[in-house]
Design an enzyme around this catalytic site. Sequence first.
Site, PDB file in Angstrom:
ATOM      1  N   GLY A  46       0.842  -1.200   0.000  1.00 26.00           N
ATOM      2  CA  GLY A  46       0.000   0.000   0.000  1.00 26.00           C
ATOM      3  C   GLY A  46       0.872   1.243   0.000  1.00 26.00           C
ATOM      4  O   GLY A  46       0.527   2.278   0.554  1.00 26.00           O
ATOM      5  N   GLY A  64      -0.458   4.841  -1.167  1.00 27.95           N
ATOM      6  CA  GLY A  64      -1.597   5.469  -0.489  1.00 27.95           C
ATOM      7  C   GLY A  64      -1.207   6.724   0.251  1.00 27.95           C
ATOM      8  O   GLY A  64      -0.057   7.169   0.198  1.00 27.95           O
ATOM      9  N   GLN A  65      -2.203   7.302   0.984  1.00 29.78           N
ATOM     10  CA  GLN A  65      -1.973   8.576   1.667  1.00 29.78           C
ATOM     11  C   GLN A  65      -0.835   8.465   2.685  1.00 29.78           C
ATOM     12  O   GLN A  65       0.059   9.311   2.717  1.00 29.78           O
ATOM     13  CB  GLN A  65      -3.251   9.006   2.413  1.00 29.78           C
ATOM     14  CG  GLN A  65      -3.111  10.365   3.098  1.00 29.78           C
ATOM     15  CD  GLN A  65      -4.219  10.651   4.106  1.00 29.78           C
ATOM     16  OE1 GLN A  65      -4.865   9.741   4.598  1.00 29.78           O
ATOM     17  NE2 GLN A  65      -4.405  11.927   4.423  1.00 29.78           N
ATOM     18  N   TYR A 106     -15.274  -0.311   8.218  1.00 28.91           N
ATOM     19  CA  TYR A 106     -13.850   0.027   8.415  1.00 28.91           C
ATOM     20  C   TYR A 106     -13.474  -0.111   9.895  1.00 28.91           C
ATOM     21  O   TYR A 106     -12.504  -0.791  10.237  1.00 28.91           O
ATOM     22  CB  TYR A 106     -13.617   1.459   7.948  1.00 28.91           C
ATOM     23  CG  TYR A 106     -12.260   2.032   8.215  1.00 28.91           C
ATOM     24  CD1 TYR A 106     -12.100   3.076   9.116  1.00 28.91           C
ATOM     25  CD2 TYR A 106     -11.141   1.552   7.553  1.00 28.91           C
ATOM     26  CE1 TYR A 106     -10.850   3.638   9.337  1.00 28.91           C
ATOM     27  CE2 TYR A 106      -9.890   2.104   7.781  1.00 28.91           C
ATOM     28  CZ  TYR A 106      -9.755   3.153   8.679  1.00 28.91           C
ATOM     29  OH  TYR A 106      -8.513   3.698   8.913  1.00 28.91           O
ATOM     30  N   LYS A 148     -11.021  -2.854  11.694  1.00 28.80           N
ATOM     31  CA  LYS A 148      -9.847  -2.431  12.470  1.00 28.80           C
ATOM     32  C   LYS A 148      -9.914  -3.001  13.897  1.00 28.80           C
ATOM     33  O   LYS A 148      -8.915  -3.440  14.450  1.00 28.80           O
ATOM     34  CB  LYS A 148      -9.723  -0.914  12.492  1.00 28.80           C
ATOM     35  CG  LYS A 148      -9.333  -0.313  11.145  1.00 28.80           C
ATOM     36  CD  LYS A 148      -7.975  -0.849  10.673  1.00 28.80           C
ATOM     37  CE  LYS A 148      -7.520  -0.194   9.383  1.00 28.80           C
ATOM     38  NZ  LYS A 148      -6.231  -0.764   8.908  1.00 28.80           N
ATOM     39  N   ILE A 182      -1.199  -1.910  -5.685  1.00 30.58           N
ATOM     40  CA  ILE A 182      -2.012  -2.487  -6.768  1.00 30.58           C
ATOM     41  C   ILE A 182      -1.817  -1.697  -8.069  1.00 30.58           C
ATOM     42  O   ILE A 182      -2.121  -2.180  -9.150  1.00 30.58           O
ATOM     43  CB  ILE A 182      -3.498  -2.501  -6.326  1.00 30.58           C
ATOM     44  CG1 ILE A 182      -4.339  -3.492  -7.145  1.00 30.58           C
ATOM     45  CG2 ILE A 182      -4.091  -1.100  -6.354  1.00 30.58           C
ATOM     46  CD1 ILE A 182      -4.185  -4.912  -6.721  1.00 30.58           C
ATOM     47  N   ARG A 183      -1.329  -0.445  -7.915  1.00 30.14           N
ATOM     48  CA  ARG A 183      -1.042   0.368  -9.103  1.00 30.14           C
ATOM     49  C   ARG A 183       0.162   1.260  -8.803  1.00 30.14           C
ATOM     50  O   ARG A 183       0.514   1.443  -7.637  1.00 30.14           O
ATOM     51  CB  ARG A 183      -2.254   1.220  -9.477  1.00 30.14           C
ATOM     52  CG  ARG A 183      -2.658   2.253  -8.435  1.00 30.14           C
ATOM     53  CD  ARG A 183      -3.911   3.007  -8.886  1.00 30.14           C
ATOM     54  NE  ARG A 183      -5.073   2.117  -8.993  1.00 30.14           N
ATOM     55  CZ  ARG A 183      -5.808   1.748  -7.943  1.00 30.14           C
ATOM     56  NH1 ARG A 183      -5.493   2.195  -6.735  1.00 30.14           N
ATOM     57  NH2 ARG A 183      -6.839   0.939  -8.084  1.00 30.14           N
ATOM     58  N   ASP A 196      -1.039  -7.415  -5.162  1.00 34.61           N
ATOM     59  CA  ASP A 196      -2.373  -7.393  -4.552  1.00 34.61           C
ATOM     60  C   ASP A 196      -2.229  -7.888  -3.118  1.00 34.61           C
ATOM     61  O   ASP A 196      -1.878  -9.046  -2.891  1.00 34.61           O
ATOM     62  CB  ASP A 196      -3.319  -8.310  -5.359  1.00 34.61           C
ATOM     63  CG  ASP A 196      -4.722  -8.353  -4.742  1.00 34.61           C
ATOM     64  OD1 ASP A 196      -5.628  -8.891  -5.405  1.00 34.61           O
ATOM     65  OD2 ASP A 196      -4.903  -7.845  -3.609  1.00 34.61           O
TER      66      ASP A 196
HETATM   67  C1  VAH Z   1     -10.951   7.789   7.741  1.00 37.82           C
HETATM   68  N1  VAH Z   1      -8.804   8.931   7.638  1.00 37.82           N
HETATM   69  O1  VAH Z   1     -11.462   8.893   7.791  1.00 37.82           O
HETATM   70  C2  VAH Z   1      -9.449   7.695   8.060  1.00 37.82           C
HETATM   71  C3  VAH Z   1      -9.207   7.542   9.532  1.00 37.82           C
HETATM   72  C4  VAH Z   1      -9.849   8.249  11.830  1.00 37.82           C
HETATM   73  C5  VAH Z   1     -10.233   8.214  10.407  1.00 37.82           C
HETATM   74  O2  VAH Z   1      -9.050   6.216   9.882  1.00 37.82           O
HETATM   75  O3  VAH Z   1     -11.566   6.796   7.466  1.00 37.82           O
END
Ligand code: VAH
Length: 312
Positions: A9, A12-13, A143, A147, A36-37, A53
């Site tokens: 990853g 990513g950010q 999400y 986590k 992945i890209r 991947d």
């Molecule tokens: C989101 N930037 O907004 C992430 C973060 C605490 C939020 O995990 O999903």
Amino acid sequence: MGKKILVIGACGQIGTELTMRLRELYGNDAVIAGDIREGSEELMASGPFEIMDAMDGNQVEDICLHYEIEEVYLMAAMLSATGEKYPDKAWKLNMNSLFNVLDLGKEKKIDKIFWPSSIAVFGPTTPQENTPQHTVMEPTTVYGISKQTGERWCQYYHDKYGVDVRSIRYPGLISWKTLPGGGTTDYAVDIFHKAAAGENYECFLKDDTQLPMMYMEDAIRATVEIMEAPAEAVKERSSYNLSGMSFTPAQIANAIKVHKPAFEVSYQPDYRQAIADSWPGSINDDAARKDWQWQPQFELETMVAEMLKHLS
Ligand code: VAH
């Protein structure tokens, strides 16, 4: 021969800035970037890159064995807002990628793992202010659920198989180098791009929505510091609370107006308001400060000045 690191990853950010920092610290060729890209020109030009991947366990293992990887930073994930649009994909990406890497640790094919958690593990029943390290966690997003579950698996693999996995519950992260992808806290990045362009900003959260945030430079330093800490210092093997600052959209808008007096913000809350409302307003990170001497360096005013300096 220094250690070999794989960042999954890496485009990513967080991954982009983390990869560049790790290459500064350990050498460009010591840090393999995988995603992945392809990523930014700077990232692609600075060291080895593999298209991969994170959900393909055989490919992850092949790359780790080929480059004799010792440490893996698993930064690939689908964030909160996008995850609510594609719940099954978010669960599969966030969980299958973690098992792929934890299993390599269990099989002693890699020595150390970093895996990012998030303040999204907390939910509406969690104490909202100065949220403690150990508390009620009933996340309401896919999400956040992924986590929270991932944290339990990290703890299990550490306790049962001795896997040296380390984790941080990142707050919302703010960076000028990389555009964010699908986060609820990303209004705090978008707002700077509008202000720097001399445009006004329509915020997708209410003006008084306080959230825990952190400047990316602090987050990258915290990531390196927890990974460099002696194993016996890392007592929390689920994930560490980490705090930089907390602010509302109105507060960051006012801090920007100090530099850009004509800048205006309007507020049009959307589906992301319910996500933000389920998260704490501020975080207690005493455990990270005590166990591995965490100290934030950026607060709101210094971050705003930094962001506008780089974006204007
Ligand atoms: C989101 N930037 O907004 C992430 C973060 C605490 C939020 O995990 O999903």
